[in-house]
Design an enzyme around this catalytic site. Structure first.
Site, PDB file in Angstrom:
ATOM      1  N   ASP A  16       0.859  -1.185   0.000  1.00 50.43           N
ATOM      2  CA  ASP A  16       0.000   0.000   0.000  1.00 50.43           C
ATOM      3  C   ASP A  16       0.896   1.236   0.000  1.00 50.43           C
ATOM      4  OD1 ASP A  16      -1.672   2.114   0.629  1.00 50.43           O
ATOM      5  OD2 ASP A  16      -2.568   1.154   2.382  1.00 50.43           O
ATOM      6  N   ILE A  17       0.725   2.082  -0.969  1.00 48.05           N
ATOM      7  CA  ILE A  17       1.620   3.237  -1.113  1.00 48.05           C
ATOM      8  C   ILE A  17       1.514   4.219   0.058  1.00 48.05           C
ATOM      9  CG2 ILE A  17       0.076   4.718  -2.502  1.00 48.05           C
ATOM     10  CD1 ILE A  17       3.115   4.782  -4.107  1.00 48.05           C
ATOM     11  N   ASN A  30      -6.014  13.103 -11.022  1.00 49.74           N
ATOM     12  CA  ASN A  30      -6.684  13.557 -12.257  1.00 49.74           C
ATOM     13  C   ASN A  30      -6.293  15.012 -12.503  1.00 49.74           C
ATOM     14  OD1 ASN A  30      -8.674  15.216 -10.686  1.00 49.74           O
ATOM     15  ND2 ASN A  30      -9.294  13.178  -9.999  1.00 49.74           N
ATOM     16  N   GLY A  38      -9.299   4.799  -5.915  1.00 50.20           N
ATOM     17  CA  GLY A  38      -7.983   4.179  -6.075  1.00 50.20           C
ATOM     18  C   GLY A  38      -6.911   4.792  -5.188  1.00 50.20           C
ATOM     19  N   VAL A  39      -5.710   4.925  -5.733  1.00 44.87           N
ATOM     20  CA  VAL A  39      -4.572   5.473  -4.984  1.00 44.87           C
ATOM     21  C   VAL A  39      -4.894   6.885  -4.493  1.00 44.87           C
ATOM     22  CG1 VAL A  39      -2.142   6.147  -5.126  1.00 44.87           C
ATOM     23  CG2 VAL A  39      -2.936   4.265  -6.477  1.00 44.87           C
ATOM     24  N   ASP A  40      -5.508   7.673  -5.340  1.00 39.56           N
ATOM     25  CA  ASP A  40      -5.816   9.064  -5.026  1.00 39.56           C
ATOM     26  C   ASP A  40      -6.670   9.149  -3.747  1.00 39.56           C
ATOM     27  OD1 ASP A  40      -5.887  11.778  -5.417  1.00 39.56           O
ATOM     28  OD2 ASP A  40      -7.074  11.725  -7.268  1.00 39.56           O
ATOM     29  N   SER A 123      -2.055   4.889 -14.037  1.00 40.99           N
ATOM     30  CA  SER A 123      -2.998   4.684 -15.164  1.00 40.99           C
ATOM     31  C   SER A 123      -3.556   3.276 -15.303  1.00 40.99           C
ATOM     32  CB  SER A 123      -2.367   5.089 -16.520  1.00 40.99           C
ATOM     33  OG  SER A 123      -2.380   6.479 -16.697  1.00 40.99           O
ATOM     34  N   GLY A 125      -5.462   1.524 -13.222  1.00 42.16           N
ATOM     35  CA  GLY A 125      -6.717   1.256 -12.523  1.00 42.16           C
ATOM     36  C   GLY A 125      -7.862   1.876 -13.319  1.00 42.16           C
ATOM     37  N   TYR A 127      -7.990   4.360 -15.153  1.00 41.87           N
ATOM     38  CA  TYR A 127      -7.641   4.873 -16.480  1.00 41.87           C
ATOM     39  C   TYR A 127      -7.368   3.783 -17.515  1.00 41.87           C
ATOM     40  CZ  TYR A 127      -7.607   9.800 -14.997  1.00 41.87           C
ATOM     41  OH  TYR A 127      -7.969  11.057 -14.568  1.00 41.87           O
TER      42      TYR A 127
HETATM   43  N1  AR6 Z   1      -1.362   1.565  -3.006  1.00 42.00           N
HETATM   44  C1  AR6 Z   1      -0.773   1.215  -4.170  1.00 42.00           C
HETATM   45  N2  AR6 Z   1      -1.471   0.991  -5.319  1.00 42.00           N
HETATM   46  C2  AR6 Z   1      -2.819   1.127  -5.269  1.00 42.00           C
HETATM   47  C3  AR6 Z   1      -3.504   1.498  -4.094  1.00 42.00           C
HETATM   48  C4  AR6 Z   1      -2.718   1.718  -2.918  1.00 42.00           C
HETATM   49  N3  AR6 Z   1      -3.271   2.076  -1.767  1.00 42.00           N
HETATM   50  N4  AR6 Z   1      -4.838   1.556  -4.396  1.00 42.00           N
HETATM   51  C5  AR6 Z   1      -4.982   1.224  -5.698  1.00 42.00           C
HETATM   52  N5  AR6 Z   1      -3.768   0.951  -6.229  1.00 42.00           N
HETATM   53  P1  AR6 Z   1      -5.910   4.115  -9.920  1.00 42.00           P
HETATM   54  P2  AR6 Z   1      -5.319   5.537 -12.456  1.00 42.00           P
HETATM   55  C6  AR6 Z   1      -3.406   0.570  -7.616  1.00 42.00           C
HETATM   56  O1  AR6 Z   1      -7.297   3.834 -10.369  1.00 42.00           O
HETATM   57  O2  AR6 Z   1      -5.614   4.327 -13.257  1.00 42.00           O
HETATM   58  C7  AR6 Z   1      -8.637   8.180  -9.477  1.00 42.00           C
HETATM   59  O3  AR6 Z   1      -9.997   8.323  -9.228  1.00 42.00           O
HETATM   60  C8  AR6 Z   1      -4.496   0.048  -8.508  1.00 42.00           C
HETATM   61  O4  AR6 Z   1      -4.713  -1.331  -8.257  1.00 42.00           O
HETATM   62  O5  AR6 Z   1      -5.690   4.555  -8.523  1.00 42.00           O
HETATM   63  O6  AR6 Z   1      -4.097   6.347 -12.790  1.00 42.00           O
HETATM   64  C9  AR6 Z   1      -7.956   9.522  -9.799  1.00 42.00           C
HETATM   65  O7  AR6 Z   1      -8.576  10.603  -9.150  1.00 42.00           O
HETATM   66  C10 AR6 Z   1      -3.915   0.291  -9.897  1.00 42.00           C
HETATM   67  O8  AR6 Z   1      -3.017  -0.762 -10.259  1.00 42.00           O
HETATM   68  O9  AR6 Z   1      -5.202   5.269 -10.862  1.00 42.00           O
HETATM   69  C11 AR6 Z   1      -8.100   9.613 -11.280  1.00 42.00           C
HETATM   70  O10 AR6 Z   1      -9.362  10.163 -11.650  1.00 42.00           O
HETATM   71  C12 AR6 Z   1      -3.068   1.546  -9.711  1.00 42.00           C
HETATM   72  O11 AR6 Z   1      -2.966   1.726  -8.302  1.00 42.00           O
HETATM   73  C13 AR6 Z   1      -8.025   8.188 -11.755  1.00 42.00           C
HETATM   74  O12 AR6 Z   1      -8.477   7.391 -10.647  1.00 42.00           O
HETATM   75  C14 AR6 Z   1      -3.652   2.797 -10.341  1.00 42.00           C
HETATM   76  O13 AR6 Z   1      -5.059   2.809 -10.215  1.00 42.00           O
HETATM   77  C15 AR6 Z   1      -6.605   7.772 -12.078  1.00 42.00           C
HETATM   78  O14 AR6 Z   1      -6.606   6.470 -12.589  1.00 42.00           O
END
Ligand code: AR6
Length: 182
Positions: A16-17, A30, A38-40, A123, A125, A127
């Site tokens: 977990d980041i 975004n 997600g991460v955000d 990107s 998740g 995206y």
């Molecule tokens: N630690 C590490 N990796 C994670 C965590 C965590 N806690 N949670 C999810 N991931 P995403 P994107 C992984 O969707 O595709 C948001 O709503 C996840 O499994 O977080 O760049 C933003 O506001 C995936 O492999 O980011 C934007 O609108 C990776 O992180 C949009 O989503 C990225 O998934 C960005 O989409």
């Protein structure tokens, strides 16, 4: 898995980041810096409202760009917010934009004197970027950067779940070539 690139370490871990103790962590944001899932979502929840306050003042970030805030309540001192591309099939410059997101994140961190940084898989998740392709672009971008800049001594990819970890580990083995295992 860890490899040495010049005097720096490139490391892959599953986890977990928000829990990382690197000087900076990277957020997959975004372009409105409005927060999301997600991460955000996880970073804003764990870091507290100060990060969003700073994001509001900054106002936004173009796709492929990066901005930096403090880390709020996180262990990390800084959060780099970068915006990866939404995947539309690969013919819309997505690969170059994804590489830019990594390069610009590292450049802005370097400007603040950061020596260690953790990335999620940007990107891949919400995206929709295919994991294997994204892994190759991400790893190539950071390896190229480490070959030019020795000041960042640790880059860690924090992969969420075994499938993401395996995709990055397979690509890193493939790319390793000139790099050495440590
Ligand atoms: N630690 C590490 N990796 C994670 C965590 C965590 N806690 N949670 C999810 N991931 P995403 P994107 C992984 O969707 O595709 C948001 O709503 C996840 O499994 O977080 O760049 C933003 O506001 C995936 O492999 O980011 C934007 O609108 C990776 O992180 C949009 O989503 C990225 O998934 C960005 O989409």
């Amino acid at each position: 898995m860890r490899v040495k690139i010049n005097n720096s370490i490139l490391e892959l871990v599953e986890g977990d980041i928000t829990q990382q103790d690197t000087e900076a962590i990277v957020n997959a944001a975004n372009s409105g810096l409005r927060g999301g899932s997600g991460v955000d979502g996880a970073i804003h929840r764990a870091g507290g409202p100060q990060i969003m306050e700073e994001c509001r003042k900054i106002g936004g970030c173009p796709t492929g760009g990066a901005v930096i805030t403090t880390g709020g309540r996180l262990k990390a001192r800084y959060v780099v917010h970068t915006v990866g591309p939404i995947y539309h099939g690969g013919g819309k410059g997505e690969a170059e934009l994804l590489a830019s997101a990594y390069r610009n994140s590292l450049t802005i961190a370097l400007d603040k004197g950061v020596g260690s940084i953790a990335f999620p898989s940007i990107s891949t998740g919400a995206y929709g970027y295919p994991l294997e392709e994204a892994a190759r672009i991400a790893l190539k971008a950071v390896i190229d950067f480490l070959n030019e800049h020795g000041e960042i001594t640790l880059i860690r990819f924090v992969l969420f779940g075994p499938a993401a970890y395996k995709a990055y580990a397979d690509e890193l083995k493939f790319l390793k070539g000139s790099t050495k295992k440590v």
